[in-house]
Write a protein that holds these residues in place. Structure first.
Motif, PDB file in Angstrom:
ATOM      1  N   ALA A 142       0.850  -1.197   0.000  1.00  0.00           N
ATOM      2  CA  ALA A 142       0.000   0.000   0.000  1.00  0.00           C
ATOM      3  C   ALA A 142       0.879   1.238   0.000  1.00  0.00           C
ATOM      4  N   VAL A 143       0.639   2.142  -0.952  1.00  0.00           N
ATOM      5  CA  VAL A 143       1.426   3.361  -1.077  1.00  0.00           C
ATOM      6  C   VAL A 143       0.483   4.555  -1.144  1.00  0.00           C
ATOM      7  N   LEU A 144       0.652   5.493  -0.214  1.00  0.00           N
ATOM      8  CA  LEU A 144      -0.102   6.742  -0.220  1.00  0.00           C
ATOM      9  C   LEU A 144       0.825   7.856  -0.673  1.00  0.00           C
ATOM     10  N   TYR A 145       0.392   8.642  -1.652  1.00  0.00           N
ATOM     11  CA  TYR A 145       1.219   9.726  -2.183  1.00  0.00           C
ATOM     12  C   TYR A 145       0.791  11.069  -1.611  1.00  0.00           C
ATOM     13  N   LEU A 146       1.794  11.947  -1.390  1.00  0.00           N
ATOM     14  CA  LEU A 146       1.565  13.227  -0.726  1.00  0.00           C
ATOM     15  C   LEU A 146       2.134  14.390  -1.532  1.00  0.00           C
ATOM     16  N   ILE A 173       1.747   4.655 -12.893  1.00  0.00           N
ATOM     17  CA  ILE A 173       0.823   5.285 -11.951  1.00  0.00           C
ATOM     18  C   ILE A 173       1.536   6.477 -11.325  1.00  0.00           C
ATOM     19  N   TYR A 174       1.019   7.670 -11.557  1.00  0.00           N
ATOM     20  CA  TYR A 174       1.700   8.877 -11.098  1.00  0.00           C
ATOM     21  C   TYR A 174       1.337   9.188  -9.650  1.00  0.00           C
ATOM     22  N   PRO A 175       2.293   9.762  -8.902  1.00  0.00           N
ATOM     23  CA  PRO A 175       2.129   9.928  -7.445  1.00  0.00           C
ATOM     24  C   PRO A 175       1.365  11.188  -7.059  1.00  0.00           C
ATOM     25  N   TYR A 176       0.122  11.284  -7.489  1.00  0.00           N
ATOM     26  CA  TYR A 176      -0.683  12.462  -7.191  1.00  0.00           C
ATOM     27  C   TYR A 176      -1.107  12.463  -5.725  1.00  0.00           C
ATOM     28  N   ALA A 177      -1.235  13.637  -5.159  1.00  0.00           N
ATOM     29  CA  ALA A 177      -1.570  13.795  -3.747  1.00  0.00           C
ATOM     30  C   ALA A 177      -2.895  13.116  -3.409  1.00  0.00           C
ATOM     31  N   GLY A 178      -2.900  12.355  -2.325  1.00  0.00           N
ATOM     32  CA  GLY A 178      -4.110  11.696  -1.865  1.00  0.00           C
ATOM     33  C   GLY A 178      -4.403  10.380  -2.548  1.00  0.00           C
ATOM     34  N   ARG A 179      -3.589   9.968  -3.500  1.00  0.00           N
ATOM     35  CA  ARG A 179      -3.803   8.706  -4.222  1.00  0.00           C
ATOM     36  C   ARG A 179      -3.232   7.535  -3.420  1.00  0.00           C
ATOM     37  N   LEU A 180      -4.035   6.489  -3.281  1.00  0.00           N
ATOM     38  CA  LEU A 180      -3.587   5.254  -2.634  1.00  0.00           C
ATOM     39  C   LEU A 180      -3.515   4.150  -3.682  1.00  0.00           C
TER      40      LEU A 180
END
Length: 215
Positions: A142-146, A173-180
């Motif tokens: 699980a990865v959450l992006y900030l 998959i780009y690391p957009y804020a709030g994306r899990l």
């Protein structure tokens, strides 16, 4: 005649469970409210600037070593007893997700371990599998992006290979804020591509007990 419609709310946890069954991975945007992930990001930036992060290693236990040609991000492990209120709230949402995955997928997930990760500009993590060869406790990653105001031009995508070790097709998959992003740890090879600016995330794994694997 008046027709009444009943709204059907589908939780993020249910969406993730369904996508894991169908695809083996799931991408959910706006997983956390804006204020919550901004607080997490602000805390993370402060700790990063204080110099508490350490170079990430490869392998585990006695076999763990620094290999900057493979990965050159920096991490700080989350310690539940030392977490901030914002971090505890996030871990509580993951606990709800753990319970849902156990209910719907019967995975027998026991706990979550994770760390904050920062990729400085140009840093990357080459293709790898989250499941250790001699230890199969990690079941779901699980990865959450900030990263606020992130664009595709900033790079830093998570490249998820969809054909196991064939490395043919992949999903960036780009690391957009709030994306899990969640995926089955023993199924998908993946890598983190270099970014043009600092890239922040909280990365972790839902784990099984060792004794469950022996059964």
């Amino acid at each position: 005649m008046t027709v009444q419609y009943q709204a059907h709310f589908v939780s993020s946890e249910s969406i993730i469970a369904r996508q894991l069954v169908t695809n083996g991975y799931a991408v959910v945007d706006n997983y956390l409210p804006g204020g919550q992930f901004r607080t997490l990001r602000e805390e993370m930036v402060q700790v990063w600037q204080s110099g508490c992060f350490r170079h990430a290693g490869v392998g585990r236990g006695e076999n763990r070593e620094l290999q900057p040609t493979i990965r050159n991000d920096k991490v700080l492990w989350l310690e539940p007893m030392a977490c901030s209120p914002a971090q505890r709230r996030y871990l509580a949402t993951l606990e709800n997700l753990r319970l849902k995955l156990n209910q719907e997928l019967l995975l027998g997930l026991f706990n979550f371990e994770g760390h904050m990760a920062v990729y400085p500009p140009g840093a990357r993590y080459q293709r790898h599998l989250d499941q250790f060869r001699d230890m199969g406790t990690r079941r779901v990653s699980a990865v959450l992006y900030l990263n606020e105001n992130w664009t595709m031009n900033d790079g830093g995508a998570l490249r998820l290979y969809l054909d196991n070790d064939k490395l043919g097709s992949y999903q960036d998959i780009y690391p957009y804020a709030g994306r899990l992003v969640t995926f089955l740890s023993d199924r998908f090879y993946h890598e983190v591509l270099p970014a043009g600016r600092e890239r922040y995330s909280i990365t972790g794994w839902f784990r099984q007990r060792d004794d469950m694997l022996a059964d």
